[in-house]
Scaffold this motif. Structure first.
Motif, PDB file in Angstrom:
ATOM      1  N   ARG A   1       0.652  -1.674   0.158  1.00 36.45           N
ATOM      2  CA  ARG A   1       0.286  -0.095  -0.227  1.00 36.45           C
ATOM      3  C   ARG A   1       1.061   1.235  -0.036  1.00 36.45           C
ATOM      4  NH1 ARG A   1      -4.448   2.935  -2.101  1.00 36.45           N
ATOM      5  NH2 ARG A   1      -4.509   4.200   0.034  1.00 36.45           N
ATOM      6  N   ARG A   2       1.855   1.532   1.180  1.00 39.95           N
ATOM      7  CA  ARG A   2       2.692   2.189   0.957  1.00 39.95           C
ATOM      8  C   ARG A   2       3.479   2.422  -1.018  1.00 39.95           C
ATOM      9  NH1 ARG A   2       7.423   2.576   4.752  1.00 39.95           N
ATOM     10  NH2 ARG A   2       8.785   1.259   3.472  1.00 39.95           N
TER      11      ARG A   2
ATOM     12  N   LEU B   1       0.514   4.581  -2.161  1.00 32.38           N
ATOM     13  CA  LEU B   1       0.639   5.650  -2.560  1.00 32.38           C
ATOM     14  C   LEU B   1       2.171   6.344  -2.354  1.00 32.38           C
ATOM     15  CD1 LEU B   1      -0.436   5.532   1.226  1.00 32.38           C
ATOM     16  CD2 LEU B   1      -1.737   5.765  -0.497  1.00 32.38           C
TER      17      LEU B   1
ATOM     18  N   GLU C   1      -3.302  14.578   1.756  1.00 34.80           N
ATOM     19  CA  GLU C   1      -3.438  13.124   2.215  1.00 34.80           C
ATOM     20  C   GLU C   1      -3.051  11.898   1.967  1.00 34.80           C
ATOM     21  OE1 GLU C   1      -5.162  15.139  -0.201  1.00 34.80           O
ATOM     22  OE2 GLU C   1      -5.734  14.037  -1.802  1.00 34.80           O
TER      23      GLU C   1
ATOM     24  N   ASP D   1       0.006  12.021   4.540  1.00 37.50           N
ATOM     25  CA  ASP D   1      -0.707  11.204   5.998  1.00 37.50           C
ATOM     26  C   ASP D   1      -0.824  10.147   5.900  1.00 37.50           C
ATOM     27  OD1 ASP D   1      -0.471  14.171   6.642  1.00 37.50           O
ATOM     28  OD2 ASP D   1      -2.910  14.473   6.152  1.00 37.50           O
ATOM     29  N   GLU D   2      -1.691   9.585   5.411  1.00 39.89           N
ATOM     30  CA  GLU D   2      -1.661   8.016   4.739  1.00 39.89           C
ATOM     31  C   GLU D   2      -0.680   6.997   5.543  1.00 39.89           C
ATOM     32  OE1 GLU D   2      -4.613   6.318   2.017  1.00 39.89           O
ATOM     33  OE2 GLU D   2      -4.515   4.303   2.665  1.00 39.89           O
ATOM     34  N   SER D   3       0.058   7.462   3.983  1.00 35.54           N
ATOM     35  CA  SER D   3       1.156   7.191   3.814  1.00 35.54           C
ATOM     36  C   SER D   3       2.558   6.970   5.568  1.00 35.54           C
ATOM     37  CB  SER D   3       2.069   7.505   3.082  1.00 35.54           C
ATOM     38  OG  SER D   3       3.530   6.256   2.363  1.00 35.54           O
TER      39      SER D   3
ATOM     40  N   ILE E   1       0.771   5.024   7.631  1.00 32.87           N
ATOM     41  CA  ILE E   1       1.449   2.919   7.361  1.00 32.87           C
ATOM     42  C   ILE E   1       2.994   3.152   7.825  1.00 32.87           C
ATOM     43  CG2 ILE E   1       2.125   1.579   5.375  1.00 32.87           C
ATOM     44  CD1 ILE E   1      -0.965   3.113   4.649  1.00 32.87           C
TER      45      ILE E   1
END
Length: 427
Positions: free
Chosen positions: A50-51, A54, A70, A73-75, A78
């Motif tokens: 997932r990273r 991203l 955003e 931030d998610e990355s 994670i």
RNA sequence: GGAGAGGUGGCAGAGUGGUUGAAUGCGGCGGUCUCGAAAGCCGUUUUACGUCUCGUACGUAACGGGGGUUCGAAUCCCUCCCUCUCCGCCA
């Protein structure tokens, strides 16, 4: 080291074969660690996937001049999870590896069952014991009267168990080493190597002495290096981490080194004389072979060692060690024992082992199969050919004469340059 | 011991933050050409782990080791190890 996959898929068999050594309990909890490890890998790998995704999105956006806070931030979130998972995984990996490193090899199916040396099986015997029509001396008395060794001075300069050979004795001992090496070379199968007598931890882990048997080794603390207990260690590690070509196999090496053993815990047992020493000389044979040939190569190895004994006309027997008496890394082992006619007992003079892939997995020694192109662990074997001190005992006892002199075995004459040792010199 | 340089795929050698597991050359393997071979040309060429639909499948990791910065590191920072060169010492 055993293959964790093999343990996972053949748990009952592994347990049964380890129980032949009486150590089946080493498996307890192992598969739980393995299971936890795989679950954790699955989780962190998908987070990493997932990273990566991203990162790609962020890069693409940046190319178009867009900011995507955003996504960042998610990355970042994670990333924290991945760090935690990786750290935990490292702990589990270490724990699993430490466990695996202390599990001995599985005995081969042909290994006799049994717990102690009493259960070993004599495979064959060769030669006849010399007889004496006079009162023979024991080897220590003979050596002393011939003046060919000096244990007290060895003790003086180092401590007990460090022999000093003197005069004709030193020459005789050196002659044995040259004799062994020359015979191996003349038979054309072994490449002679001269290797370091001091090794690092990785090498000792590779052959199996570490982490379990550090107490048996001499350590040079300042450099964290160890004196070798056998040439098996440096020679086997010649190819650590390599992928060999199938055409290179079998690779056969032989080499002379002194061997250093602390013999911790064996005080009181044969601390006198040649029988148990902290330092002794040995020529070792080491083989790297294709797995399907290793048991044939094992027999050849034994024959290469016994050939030397036959040239010296020494009565010997080949003993197949039972599961309980087997060395830590060995799948199968033959001891060569020679008959001491005065002492009237058998003395171990060589140990010939097949380690299968156990050492190769620890030392990461592989080869590429030419048919499939796949890599696979080689099988390693080694055997003494031979160690000098106990052989000297038997030679001294066997080749002594009624006038207190010692006849050089015919095969050794060209190496000593003389054929008789007397209390006053050589002839 | 002192000073300096460097560690990237089998080898040589590029690559200073965003499809770079990694250009290029050599080597290796396969093909083409040939009576055969060489040359040339074309293609191909790391390993480990995990998952299952067990497939020339998917995912992850690895550019000396470890740690850090960053959304992202072969690339920047720290640290350890190793190699090389010069000097000193010594065999």
């Amino acid at each position: 080291m055993l293959d964790i996959k093999y343990i996972r898929e053949n748990t009952d068999e592994v347990r049964r074969r380890l129980s032949m050594r009486g150590v089946a309990d080493l498996l307890d909890g192992l598969l739980d660690i393995d299971k936890e490890r795989r679950a954790l890998i699955e989780r962190t790998d998908s987070l990493k996937a997932r990273r990566n995704e991203l990162s790609k999105l962020i890069a693409d956006s940046a190319k178009r001049g867009e900011q995507k806070p955003e996504l960042k931030d998610e990355s970042r979130a994670i990333g924290d999870e991945i760090s935690a998972g990786d750290e935990k995984l490292r702990e589990i990996d270490d724990a699993l590896r430490q466990r695996l490193l202390t599990i001995p090899n599985l005995p081969h199916e042909s290994v006799p069952s049994g717990r102690t040396a009493d259960d070993n099986v004599v495979v064959r015997e060769w030669g006849t014991a010399p007889t004496f029509d006079f009162e023979p001396m024991d080897h220590l008395k003979l050596a002393e009267s011939l003046g060919i060794c000096d244990f007290p001075r060895g003790t003086l300069i180092t401590g007990s168990g460090f022999p000093v050979y003197k005069g004709a004795g030193a020459i005789l001992e050196r002659a044995l080493i040259n004799f062994f090496l020359d015979v191996h070379r003349e038979r054309g199968t072994y490449t002679e190597v001269s290797v370091p007598f001091v090794v690092n931890r990785e090498s000792l882990i590779g052959t199996g002495q570490l982490p379990k048997f550090e107490e048996d080794l001499y350590l040079c603390d300042k450099d964290d290096l160890f004196l070798i207990p056998t040439a098996e260690v440096p020679i086997t590690n010649l190819h650590r981490g390599e992928i060999l070509s199938e055409n290179d196999l079998p690779l056969n090496y032989c080499g002379y080194t002194p061997c250093f053993r602390r013999e911790a815990g064996s005080y009181g047992k044969e601390t006198r004389g040649f029988l148990r020493l902290h330092q002794f000389d040995k020529v070792e044979m080491v083989k790297f072979v294709r797995p399907e040939t290793s048991y044939d190569e094992h027999e050849k190895l034994v024959n290469d060692a016994t050939h030397l004994l036959e040239l010296l006309n020494v009565k010997y027997r080949v003993v197949s060690l039972c599961a309980g008496d087997l060395g830590f890394s060995a799948a199968k082992c033959y001891d060569l024992e020679i008959w001491a006619p005065v002492e009237k007992r058998w003395l171990e003079v060589s140990s010939c082992s097949n380690f299968e892939s156990y050492q190769a997995r620890r030392a990461n020694i592989r080869y590429r199969r030419s048919d499939t192109g796949k890599t696979e662990f080689v099988h390693t074997l080694n055997g003494s050919g031979l160690a000098t001190p106990r052989l000297l005992v038997v030679l001294l006892e066997s080749y002594q004469n009624d006038d207190g002199t010692f006849s050089i075995p015919p095969a050794l004459k060209k190496y000593t340059g003389f054929s008789l040792i007397t209390p006053s010199g050589v002839a």
